[in-house]
Each structure stands twice: as C-alpha cells, then as structure tokens.
Design an enzyme around this catalytic site. Structure first.
Site, PDB file in Angstrom:
ATOM      1  N   TYR A 127      10.818   9.934   3.651  1.00  0.00           N
ATOM      2  CA  TYR A 127      11.490   9.511   4.884  1.00  0.00           C
ATOM      3  C   TYR A 127      12.561  10.503   5.336  1.00  0.00           C
ATOM      4  CZ  TYR A 127       9.183   4.954   4.899  1.00  0.00           C
ATOM      5  OH  TYR A 127       8.252   3.945   4.954  1.00  0.00           O
ATOM      6  N   LYS A 173       5.778   6.798  -9.772  1.00  0.00           N
ATOM      7  CA  LYS A 173       4.387   7.195 -10.019  1.00  0.00           C
ATOM      8  C   LYS A 173       4.437   8.551 -10.714  1.00  0.00           C
ATOM      9  CE  LYS A 173      -0.071   6.501  -9.405  1.00  0.00           C
ATOM     10  NZ  LYS A 173      -0.820   5.473 -10.146  1.00  0.00           N
ATOM     11  N   ASP A 206       1.644   1.197  -8.411  1.00  0.00           N
ATOM     12  CA  ASP A 206       0.432   0.395  -8.192  1.00  0.00           C
ATOM     13  C   ASP A 206       0.437  -0.848  -9.089  1.00  0.00           C
ATOM     14  OD1 ASP A 206       0.297   2.337 -10.167  1.00  0.00           O
ATOM     15  OD2 ASP A 206      -1.797   2.874  -9.827  1.00  0.00           O
ATOM     16  N   ASP A 234       7.793  -5.506   1.927  1.00  0.00           N
ATOM     17  CA  ASP A 234       6.992  -6.391   2.778  1.00  0.00           C
ATOM     18  C   ASP A 234       6.066  -7.251   1.919  1.00  0.00           C
ATOM     19  OD1 ASP A 234       8.139  -5.053   4.987  1.00  0.00           O
ATOM     20  OD2 ASP A 234       6.301  -5.267   6.153  1.00  0.00           O
TER      21      ASP A 234
END
Ligand code: NAD
Length: 337
Positions: A127, A173, A206, A234
C-alpha cells in the site's frame, strides 16, 4: 468548565455524508461538549477542488483532538488519484490500524464467541503504492522495514497487555515472501521475547484465513502487514455479522482518525438506508482515545441495546429502519443513561 473537544469530520463519499450525519446526531446526546468541523476528502474533494486530500483538510485534522472519517471513494485502475484514506494514513504516520471484532447482541453471525483484534501495519507494504509499468508488465514494490515492523509489533503487544489478552499471532507468508515477510516475522518474534506474559505464535496468511472461517475463537490478537490485514478484516467482519458493525481506529503517536471498515457503498448512497453502526462503534473508540472512556463505553452500550432490541435496525441486519432512525434510537438510549 468542561472542555470542548474539537473533532474534524471527513464526510466522505457515497453513504459517508449520511452515516457521519447520523453519528453526529447520536453523539449529541453523549453529554460532552464537542465542536464538529466538516472537511472534504475523496472523490467529492477531487470533484470540488481537484485534490482528493486538500491541505486545509489535513491542517484541520492536525489541529483537532481527533478525526471521524466517513468512507471515501477511489476509482480503480491506472490514471485515477491515490486513495485519500491511504494517503492520510501515510501523511499523519498513523501506523497502527486497530480493528476489533466481537459478536453483538441481536446480530446474526456465522460464529459466536469471537473476540479478536487485528492490528494491521498501516503505512508500509504494497500500500506504499510504489508501482511501475514496464512494457507489458506492471510491477509493485513491497516495502517492509525493521523499524516499521518493530513499532507495530510493540503496539500489538502493548494492546494485548492493556486489554488483558492472552496471545498475539503474527500472520505472514515468510515461506514464500522470504525477504519481506521474513523480516516482519523475525522482528515480531524478537519483540515477542520481551513480553513473556503474552503468548506468541505465528500463522501463514492462507492458514489464518481458513482458521478465521472455521474457528475464529482460537485467535486473540493478530499482528500483520498492510494488505493481509485489510483482506482478513473483511473476512472477520463477515464472520461476526457483516461490514455494517465493524469499526476501526487509525492511530499514530500524534494523530488518529476513526472510521468504519466498510467503503462508500455507492449503491446505497442517497437512500438513507445504510447501517451507521460501524462508524458509531468507531466513534466510541474515538471517545476513549480522547480520554472519555466512560462516555465511549456508554455510547457503545447504547448502540448494542438498539441492535439487541432489533426494532430499529437497518436492512443489512434484517430490519427496515433508515440510517437516521437508527441514530435517533441510539440518541434516545443515551438520553436515558
Ligand atoms: P463497500 O464496503 O463499500 O461495500 C461492500 C458491500 O457491503 C456492498 O454490498 C455494500 O452495499 C455493503 N455495505 C457496506 N457498508 C454498508 C453499510 N454501512 N450498510 C449497509 N451495507 C453496507 O466496498 P466496495 O464496494 O468494495 O467499495 C466501494 C468504494 O468504497 C470504493 O471506491 C472503495 O475504494 C471505497 N472504500 C473506501 C474505504 C475507506 O474509506 N476506508 C474502505 C473500503 C472501500
């Protein structure tokens, strides 16, 4: 004489002006002297001033006690302006995005017994917006720094200690993103060693997404990088009842703004039927941030009572009340406390 608090209000786009108006009405009954100053950001600011984040907006936020922010709209794809929300986080160095999730009485949810906080690094990662097009390819640079990882890790562990939480989970990750997530993981593990009273573990992003869907009760505090935190938020919101009830704080060492997790929901704009609960819960966080802990707790309890009664809830929660009906119901509850 009681202090008058100065709150900057970014009214925002889409449903933003409606849910911020509703929140101002309800906050009118909180028993504090608050002066609200409405400012522009996002698509509406772009259309009016040719600038999605005018300097005047930044100046007013800096001279206020806090900022309440409605969602702002950012057109997708190349050629359009950079997100006002992301820019504001970077300019004000609001490095911690705090997103608490729990079940609310009367709100149907996929899982019960959820009580989780996502602490998302808010200024780095993908971002940062460093992207290039080279020929037929598009490249993005993921920026993870030792200093940035260290301060968000400390923030997460301090939050866990303050809120008497048992565990912090670093989500990354690092098996694939060896340098960027590798650095983040190692720095967070180093900070964890300084907090022996708080358990620490780690999860690949994940696997975390799967755990949130299947057994979110296992997770207490997540600390993670910018994009992962955005996506997982979300998901958790969906698990506890939807975006209409999920609040957040964007906090730095000097400034803060408070907003719902959801966006500007353009298809609801102008209908006055969007749920204002998420931004209202965010303003309860804002009241605590400015030191009005009791008022924040009472405000949150009033919102919960309206949700629990279920008589004045909006369509997303199965009711048929409008945005202002919900606000007035919360204001009524506040009058009685
Ligand atoms: P969204 O959160 O606006 O909407 C997702 C879904 O949830 C839609 O079906 C919407 O109608 C519903 N919804 C969201 N909030 C609701 C509410 N309060 N009451 C009832 N229903 C609600 O996400 P999106 O559609 O992906 O994005 C729309 C715009 O919002 C985009 O321009 C995006 O850039 C912007 N956005 C802004 C922020 C922010 O300002 N922090 C955050 C996310 C998205």
């Amino acid at each position: 004489m009681a202090k008058t608090y100065k709150i900057a209000v970014i009214t925002g786009d889409g449903i933003g002006p409606e849910i911020t108006e509703a929140t101002i009405i309800a906050l009118g009954e909180v028993g504090l002297s608050i002066e609200f100053t409405k400012v522009f950001a996002g698509l509406s600011a772009w259309e009016k001033y040719g600038d999605q984040l005018p300097q005047e907006t930044i100046d007013i936020i800096k001279s206020s006690d806090a900022c309440l922010k409605g969602p702002t709209q950012t057109p997708p794809g190349p050629g359009s302006f950079k997100s006002a929300t992301v820019t504001l986080r970077q300019i004000l160095d609001l490095y911690a995005n705090v997103r608490p999730f729990k079940n609310h009485p009367g709100v149907p949810s996929i899982h019960k017994g959820v009580d989780m906080v996502i602490v998302r690094e808010n200024t780095e990662g993908l971002y940062k917006g460093i992207e290039y097009t080279v020929g037929d390819s598009a490249l993005g640079i993921r920026v993870i720094t030792k200093a940035g990882s260290e301060r968000i890790a400390r923030f997460a562990f301090e939050l866990a200690r303050r809120e008497k939480r048992r565990k912090v989970t670093a989500v990354h990750k690092a098996n694939v993103l060896k340098e960027t997530c590798g650095l983040f993981r190692n720095v967070v593990a180093g900070v964890a060693a300084r907090y022996p009273d708080i358990q620490f573990d780690e999860m690949y992003v994940d696997a975390a997404a799967m755990r949130i869907a299947m057994k979110p009760q296992d997770i207490d505090v997540i600390v993670t990088t910018n994009l992962f935190g955005d996506v997982l938020s979300d998901e958790v919101a969906g698990v506890v009842g939807g975006l209409g009830i999920a609040p957040s704080a964007n906090v730095g060492d000097r400034y803060a703004f408070f907003e719902a997790i959801h966006g500007s929901a353009p298809k609801h704009a102008g209908k006055w039927d969007a749920n204002p609960a998420a931004i209202m819960f965010s303003s309860a966080m804002m009241l605590r941030y400015i030191g009005e802990v009791d008022a924040g707790n009472r405000f949150e309890a009033a919102i919960d009572r309206v949700l629990e009664e279920g008589k004045t809830i909006t369509r997303d929660l199965g009711g048929n009340a409008g945005t202002l009906d919900f606000a007035k119901a919360v204001a009524e509850k506040m009058k009685r406390t």
